[in-house]
Design a protein around this motif. Structure first.
Motif, PDB file in Angstrom:
ATOM      1  N   GLN A  23       0.721  -0.998   0.017  1.00 26.27           N
ATOM      2  CA  GLN A  23       0.076  -0.018  -0.017  1.00 26.27           C
ATOM      3  C   GLN A  23       0.926   1.230   0.018  1.00 26.27           C
ATOM      4  O   GLN A  23       0.553   2.255  -0.719  1.00 26.27           O
ATOM      5  CB  GLN A  23      -0.731  -0.008   1.173  1.00 26.27           C
ATOM      6  N   SER A  24       1.803   1.337   0.809  1.00 28.86           N
ATOM      7  CA  SER A  24       2.954   2.326   0.608  1.00 28.86           C
ATOM      8  C   SER A  24       3.882   2.007  -0.191  1.00 28.86           C
ATOM      9  O   SER A  24       3.946   2.116  -1.332  1.00 28.86           O
ATOM     10  CB  SER A  24       3.174   2.833   2.368  1.00 28.86           C
ATOM     11  N   SER A  25       5.096   1.538   0.556  1.00 25.40           N
ATOM     12  CA  SER A  25       6.093   1.132  -0.146  1.00 25.40           C
ATOM     13  C   SER A  25       7.139   0.071   0.660  1.00 25.40           C
ATOM     14  O   SER A  25       6.843  -0.118   2.022  1.00 25.40           O
ATOM     15  CB  SER A  25       7.170   2.173  -0.392  1.00 25.40           C
ATOM     16  N   PHE A  26       8.084  -0.363  -0.057  1.00 22.65           N
ATOM     17  CA  PHE A  26       8.961  -1.252   0.523  1.00 22.65           C
ATOM     18  C   PHE A  26      10.522  -0.538   0.675  1.00 22.65           C
ATOM     19  O   PHE A  26      10.835   0.123   0.045  1.00 22.65           O
ATOM     20  CB  PHE A  26       9.249  -2.711  -0.296  1.00 22.65           C
ATOM     21  N   ASP A  27      10.941  -0.962   1.926  1.00 19.67           N
ATOM     22  CA  ASP A  27      12.336  -0.627   2.097  1.00 19.67           C
ATOM     23  C   ASP A  27      13.158  -1.739   1.864  1.00 19.67           C
ATOM     24  O   ASP A  27      13.517  -2.400   2.613  1.00 19.67           O
ATOM     25  CB  ASP A  27      12.637   0.013   3.379  1.00 19.67           C
ATOM     26  N   TYR A  28      13.890  -1.695   0.730  1.00 16.13           N
ATOM     27  CA  TYR A  28      14.785  -3.131   0.313  1.00 16.13           C
ATOM     28  C   TYR A  28      15.937  -3.228   0.937  1.00 16.13           C
ATOM     29  O   TYR A  28      16.296  -4.013   0.739  1.00 16.13           O
ATOM     30  CB  TYR A  28      14.762  -2.943  -1.179  1.00 16.13           C
ATOM     31  N   THR A  29      16.357  -2.270   1.813  1.00 15.85           N
ATOM     32  CA  THR A  29      17.482  -2.325   2.369  1.00 15.85           C
ATOM     33  C   THR A  29      17.251  -2.898   3.730  1.00 15.85           C
ATOM     34  O   THR A  29      17.946  -3.122   4.435  1.00 15.85           O
ATOM     35  CB  THR A  29      18.146  -0.766   2.879  1.00 15.85           C
ATOM     36  N   ARG A  30      16.107  -3.127   4.088  1.00 16.11           N
ATOM     37  CA  ARG A  30      15.745  -3.700   5.520  1.00 16.11           C
ATOM     38  C   ARG A  30      14.791  -4.954   5.447  1.00 16.11           C
ATOM     39  O   ARG A  30      13.808  -5.091   5.408  1.00 16.11           O
ATOM     40  CB  ARG A  30      15.070  -2.642   6.444  1.00 16.11           C
ATOM     41  N   PRO A  31      15.664  -6.144   5.446  1.00 14.32           N
ATOM     42  CA  PRO A  31      14.927  -7.473   5.719  1.00 14.32           C
ATOM     43  C   PRO A  31      13.735  -7.405   6.836  1.00 14.32           C
ATOM     44  O   PRO A  31      14.141  -6.744   7.841  1.00 14.32           O
ATOM     45  CB  PRO A  31      15.951  -8.451   5.736  1.00 14.32           C
ATOM     46  N   ASN A  32      12.849  -8.058   6.655  1.00 13.01           N
ATOM     47  CA  ASN A  32      11.652  -8.458   7.619  1.00 13.01           C
ATOM     48  C   ASN A  32      11.871  -9.489   8.453  1.00 13.01           C
ATOM     49  O   ASN A  32      11.668 -10.573   8.109  1.00 13.01           O
ATOM     50  CB  ASN A  32      10.396  -8.276   6.962  1.00 13.01           C
ATOM     51  N   PRO A  33      12.742  -9.301   9.677  1.00 10.16           N
ATOM     52  CA  PRO A  33      13.049 -10.794  10.324  1.00 10.16           C
ATOM     53  C   PRO A  33      11.691 -11.405  10.840  1.00 10.16           C
ATOM     54  O   PRO A  33      11.792 -12.801  10.993  1.00 10.16           O
ATOM     55  CB  PRO A  33      13.361 -10.026  11.755  1.00 10.16           C
ATOM     56  N   ARG A  34      10.607 -11.000  10.847  1.00 11.18           N
ATOM     57  CA  ARG A  34       9.259 -11.693  11.313  1.00 11.18           C
ATOM     58  C   ARG A  34       9.023 -12.703   9.899  1.00 11.18           C
ATOM     59  O   ARG A  34       8.775 -14.080   9.938  1.00 11.18           O
ATOM     60  CB  ARG A  34       7.938 -10.957  11.341  1.00 11.18           C
ATOM     61  N   PHE A  79      11.272 -13.947   7.806  1.00  6.50           N
ATOM     62  CA  PHE A  79      12.440 -14.898   7.635  1.00  6.50           C
ATOM     63  C   PHE A  79      12.101 -15.795   8.854  1.00  6.50           C
ATOM     64  O   PHE A  79      12.151 -17.200   8.602  1.00  6.50           O
ATOM     65  CB  PHE A  79      13.666 -14.196   7.728  1.00  6.50           C
ATOM     66  N   ALA A  80      11.698 -15.581   9.937  1.00  5.54           N
ATOM     67  CA  ALA A  80      11.388 -16.189  11.097  1.00  5.54           C
ATOM     68  C   ALA A  80      10.292 -17.456  10.661  1.00  5.54           C
ATOM     69  O   ALA A  80      10.288 -18.693  10.720  1.00  5.54           O
ATOM     70  CB  ALA A  80      10.773 -15.756  12.324  1.00  5.54           C
ATOM     71  N   HIS A  81       9.363 -16.773  10.009  1.00  4.00           N
ATOM     72  CA  HIS A  81       8.169 -17.592   9.109  1.00  4.00           C
ATOM     73  C   HIS A  81       8.722 -18.528   8.324  1.00  4.00           C
ATOM     74  O   HIS A  81       8.296 -19.663   8.288  1.00  4.00           O
ATOM     75  CB  HIS A  81       7.040 -16.704   8.839  1.00  4.00           C
ATOM     76  N   LEU A  82       9.570 -18.045   7.416  1.00  2.00           N
ATOM     77  CA  LEU A  82      10.216 -19.005   6.296  1.00  2.00           C
ATOM     78  C   LEU A  82      11.010 -20.110   6.968  1.00  2.00           C
ATOM     79  O   LEU A  82      10.541 -21.096   6.824  1.00  2.00           O
ATOM     80  CB  LEU A  82      10.943 -18.134   5.656  1.00  2.00           C
ATOM     81  N   GLU A  83      11.518 -20.030   8.062  1.00  3.36           N
ATOM     82  CA  GLU A  83      12.328 -20.571   8.727  1.00  3.36           C
ATOM     83  C   GLU A  83      11.327 -21.847   9.414  1.00  3.36           C
ATOM     84  O   GLU A  83      11.619 -23.236   9.358  1.00  3.36           O
ATOM     85  CB  GLU A  83      13.215 -20.045   9.853  1.00  3.36           C
ATOM     86  N   ALA A  84      10.391 -21.325   9.943  1.00  2.00           N
ATOM     87  CA  ALA A  84       9.310 -22.314  10.481  1.00  2.00           C
ATOM     88  C   ALA A  84       8.775 -23.247   9.523  1.00  2.00           C
ATOM     89  O   ALA A  84       8.733 -24.448   9.653  1.00  2.00           O
ATOM     90  CB  ALA A  84       8.146 -21.770  11.081  1.00  2.00           C
ATOM     91  N   CYS A  85       8.663 -22.803   8.248  1.00  2.00           N
ATOM     92  CA  CYS A  85       8.080 -23.456   7.058  1.00  2.00           C
ATOM     93  C   CYS A  85       9.234 -24.521   6.673  1.00  2.00           C
ATOM     94  O   CYS A  85       8.797 -25.908   6.468  1.00  2.00           O
ATOM     95  CB  CYS A  85       7.564 -22.556   5.943  1.00  2.00           C
ATOM     96  N   ILE A  86      10.330 -24.274   6.680  1.00  5.47           N
ATOM     97  CA  ILE A  86      11.416 -25.055   6.319  1.00  5.47           C
ATOM     98  C   ILE A  86      11.660 -26.283   7.367  1.00  5.47           C
ATOM     99  O   ILE A  86      11.944 -27.449   7.160  1.00  5.47           O
ATOM    100  CB  ILE A  86      12.810 -24.337   6.027  1.00  5.47           C
ATOM    101  N   SER A  87      11.484 -25.703   8.509  1.00  5.37           N
ATOM    102  CA  SER A  87      11.545 -26.932   9.592  1.00  5.37           C
ATOM    103  C   SER A  87      10.435 -27.703   9.686  1.00  5.37           C
ATOM    104  O   SER A  87      10.649 -29.037   9.728  1.00  5.37           O
ATOM    105  CB  SER A  87      11.398 -25.864  11.075  1.00  5.37           C
ATOM    106  N   ASP A  88       9.314 -27.280   9.207  1.00  7.15           N
ATOM    107  CA  ASP A  88       8.084 -27.979   9.002  1.00  7.15           C
ATOM    108  C   ASP A  88       8.526 -29.177   7.971  1.00  7.15           C
ATOM    109  O   ASP A  88       8.074 -30.426   8.090  1.00  7.15           O
ATOM    110  CB  ASP A  88       6.832 -27.349   8.594  1.00  7.15           C
ATOM    111  N   LEU A  89       9.053 -28.980   6.690  1.00  7.58           N
ATOM    112  CA  LEU A  89       9.492 -29.829   5.870  1.00  7.58           C
ATOM    113  C   LEU A  89      10.550 -30.496   6.373  1.00  7.58           C
ATOM    114  O   LEU A  89      10.540 -31.834   6.059  1.00  7.58           O
ATOM    115  CB  LEU A  89      10.198 -28.969   4.662  1.00  7.58           C
TER     116      LEU A  89
END
Lengths: 489, 489
Positions: free
Chosen positions: B170-181, B183-193
């Motif tokens: 809706q506004s914009s992204f700051d491509y210089t700042r990854p979103n830890p939340r 990535f934590a979600h992604l890690e949970a998915c990878i752990s589930d796999l």
């Protein structure tokens, strides 16, 4: 001699003469036929028992005269005349290449969808009768590939009644003396095909041999070619196929084949279609004597999908004369489902070519259609009939690369009709307009179209009504083997 | 910090620190881990809210020490130790290329038959649960292709809950700042796999984008790669797929991709598998950083039949990561029958490769497995389970050209086992000995074989007993999709 002959029928001169040559098959006889300024030379042949014949197929109506030239004194200098009357009902003349397609002399397009019964003429009478009857009931086959010489191969080890040369396999053959009885039999078979409107794609040489016919010397080969052209050039429905799998006749060189073609060109005053069929690499189809590409697919998996590339490369029409057969024998070329054979056939068709059928079902009597003819058992012939109807309705089509998205070949006649073939793709819908970026773009021109879904397997047409190009979104049944035809209205 | 960690599990250092940098994601932190003479450097990352983490996956048991190096004064110079204990039950370590195949660190072969759910991690919780459950019930899928970034494409236009970078569409992204939340979600998915034994073939870049993630500048791309390797290199089941269809990211050059690979190689101390997947032409899979060929088929018609050629050309194992999907959507890559997908899969298998599944059935809820996961609806997954059983029974096989007749690929382990695949061929019989000139020669070595007919479609095995090589004549059912396995006895 007949004093009247219909246009495109066979007029025949026949006369006995005293024969004292060592080999009467080497005696030269020919006649020059003339009507107004048109002059054609037809070579004659020795028909055995002292009889020499000259055949002629007049291609225009009116009074023809002829004069015979021969080293046989009794025949040399004979003259005569006859009248060429209007053609018999349904007679269209000789098939010709016309651009990238085929047409008879009278201009009617010919769609040479075909089949293959290599050794049908070498089978017993009842089996031959069945073959002709099967072809008669299958209007989707307008051409049959068939061998002059008998065939020795899997599922085909029976000896024929007649051989093309004097002799027999128990003793030996005299390759210098053609057997007129065999050739008369061959002519009867070709006439039977003619009666049901089927072209005889006559294979002059092949390698599946154990009689020595594949290994005759040059003199015998040349005599044989002169003999067969003298006998058969006056039959409208003959096509010369120099070989089936020419490259399996490993002792014959390009020079040999070109030499064969030269003899046929010189002797066949009616200039029948002429081709040469490969096993591995193609013969150079650019050679002027080759009227069309007679093609065996070169890859096990990707077959007729190359049709448009071949046509483009050679700028000649193409018959796809071995694309695998419907059947269940051991060999990979002979155990396709009917679905796969028809898929390949449609790929050939929308890409501008003319596919060929074959059938190789294991049979307790070893009668497989592909070799001996007989009864058709498979599911493809009905679908060839259906495809023939589509051909006739649509007219000759070319592959249209600029109308074809990456995943769907489109053939047609620019500005008139387009056929998109979906093959093994089985979408539930497809958009054919270009405005949606993702929905399977194609680029049909602006206009309104009659849209028909063609179920090529179930042989059914669904009329979707008239649509503007912008609305060309078609719901499909999610089954394989569908095509969509767009006819400009 | 944990004082004990099982071999191949994740040990984590976590500590808050005062952050006064403009961008804490740019602060460097790393630790050198040591056991005896073995030293490995793992880079840490900023996890948001003032917390920095360093992860490590010890690959051998015993006492490990570490020392932290950082430009964050409070963290720099910290040291510690932990004990690596025996691995958890079933833990096998990281998957590696082993010759032309794959194996885990403990030496167990891995047969990475896989599937594709590009955007499953970007779907709601219940759908993700279904996806994992579907995978759990399908042991034939040992690998899943999945994207880090969300996907914008046909049938996939819903926005995810979390994005890989700060901001929102809706506004914009700051491509210089990854979103830890995220990535934590992604890690949970990878752990589930990981919990169900599935490898995460993680796609780092793709072009199906409307958020700008596909068009970040080099600095942002590099920061992102450093961040994700710091977070995920300690997960055993991660594979780095630099891109799906790298060549659709037209602004990125070969130099860019090689640069990305260099960062990953430097940062991933565990040296996970790394590949790059094409749309049109292949990336140069000869490059040393590419551990295996991740291949999209290049031709519409002939697909995995090239597998052995690719493996031979690159001398690396191959996963066939896009060979068309079972489904019925508009696109040609997404409307294959299960039969055709499985035919392609078996062609890949007997030619030494590892095929990948996908499923794209039109669905009223727009949940298509290939993109979002969920429930598997097709007929292929059960057949992948069957194929996996064959893989495990047989061991890793290579294509054996000298054992393969022209119409039938044969793969196997020389001297031990041979599998001939008949694909769309459907013979009623086939001889596999070389003594008959016509009966479909193959050249299996002298010996006695246990002969089994594998009906790959009906998932059934028929034991034909023990045969000597000279007697290898097999009666077959005349149906498509059969294979025959010969095991030396």
């Amino acid at each position: 001699m007949n004093s009247n002959v219909p246009r495109w029928s066979v007029w025949e001169f026949s006369k006995s003469a005293a024969v004292d040559a060592a080999n009467p098959f080497d005696l030269e006889i020919k006649a020059v036929f003339q009507k107004d300024n048109r002059r054609l030379t037809s070579f004659g042949f020795y028909d055995g028992e002292g009889v020499f014949k000259i055949r002629f197929m007049p291609d225009c109506e009116g009074e023809w005269t002829y004069q015979i030239y021969s080293e046989i004194p009794e025949l040399d200098g004979l003259t005569g005349s006859f009248t060429c009357t209007p053609p018999k009902a349904g007679e269209r003349g000789v098939a010709r290449a016309q651009g990238l397609h085929f047409a008879y002399d009278d201009g009617t397009p010919l769609y040479p969808l075909g089949t293959t019964c290599y050794a049908w003429v070498h089978q017993p009478r009842e089996l031959r009768r069945q073959t002709i009857e099967s072809l008669r009931k299958t209007p989707g086959f307008k051409k049959i590939r068939m061998c002059v010489f008998p065939k020795h191969y899997d599922f085909n080890t029976n000896e024929p009644e007649l051989y093309a040369f004097e002799g027999n396999p128990q003793s030996s053959f005299d390759y210098t003396r053609p057997n007129p009885r065999f050739f008369a039999h061959l002519e009867a078979c070709i006439s039977d095909l003619k009666d049901i409107g089927v072209e005889a794609d006559l294979i002059l040489f092949h390698a599946y041999d154990h009689w020595g016919f594949a290994n005759m010397d040059e003199e015998c080969n040349h005599r044989y070619l002169k003999y067969i052209t003298a006998r058969l050039s006056s039959y409208t429905n003959v096509w010369w196929s120099l070989a089936n799998e020419y490259d399996l006749l490993r002792h014959l060189t390009e020079q040999d084949w070109d030499g064969f073609a030269k003899i046929i060109e010189e002797r066949d005053y009616a200039s029948h279609l002429m081709s040469i069929h490969n096993c591995f690499g193609f013969y150079n189809h650019n050679k002027p004597w080759i009227t069309h590409c007679s093609i065996q697919r070169q890859d096990v998996y990707k077959t007729t999908e190359y049709t448009n590339e071949w046509i483009k490369a050679y700028q000649k029409p193409a018959t796809l004369d071995e694309i695998g057969y419907e059947g269940d024998i051991n060999w990979g070329w002979g155990n396709l489902t009917a679905e796969e054979l028809m898929r390949r056939s449609w790929e050939a068709y929308v890409r501008g070519g003319y596919p060929g059928h074959g059938e190789t079902y294991v049979s307790p009597d070893d009668i497989l259609w592909w070799s001996k003819g007989g009864i058709l058992k498979g599911e493809s012939p009905a679908r060839y009939n259906f495809l023939m109807e589509i051909c006739k309705e649509t007219g000759p089509i070319d592959y249209l690369p600029e109308r074809s998205p990456w995943d769907m070949p489109v053939g047609g006649i620019e500005g008139k009709v387009y056929i998109a073939y979906l093959g093994f793709s089985r979408p539930r819908f497809r958009a054919f307009h270009s405005s949606h970026p993702y929905l399977g773009r194609s680029n049909l021109p602006e206009g309104n179209y009659k849209v028909e879904i063609i179920d090529t397997w179930n042989m059914a047409m669904t009329n979707c009504g008239i649509m503007a190009r912008e609305d060309l979104y078609v719901e499909l049944p999610g089954r394989q083997y569908m095509a969509v035809r767009f006819t400009v209205v």
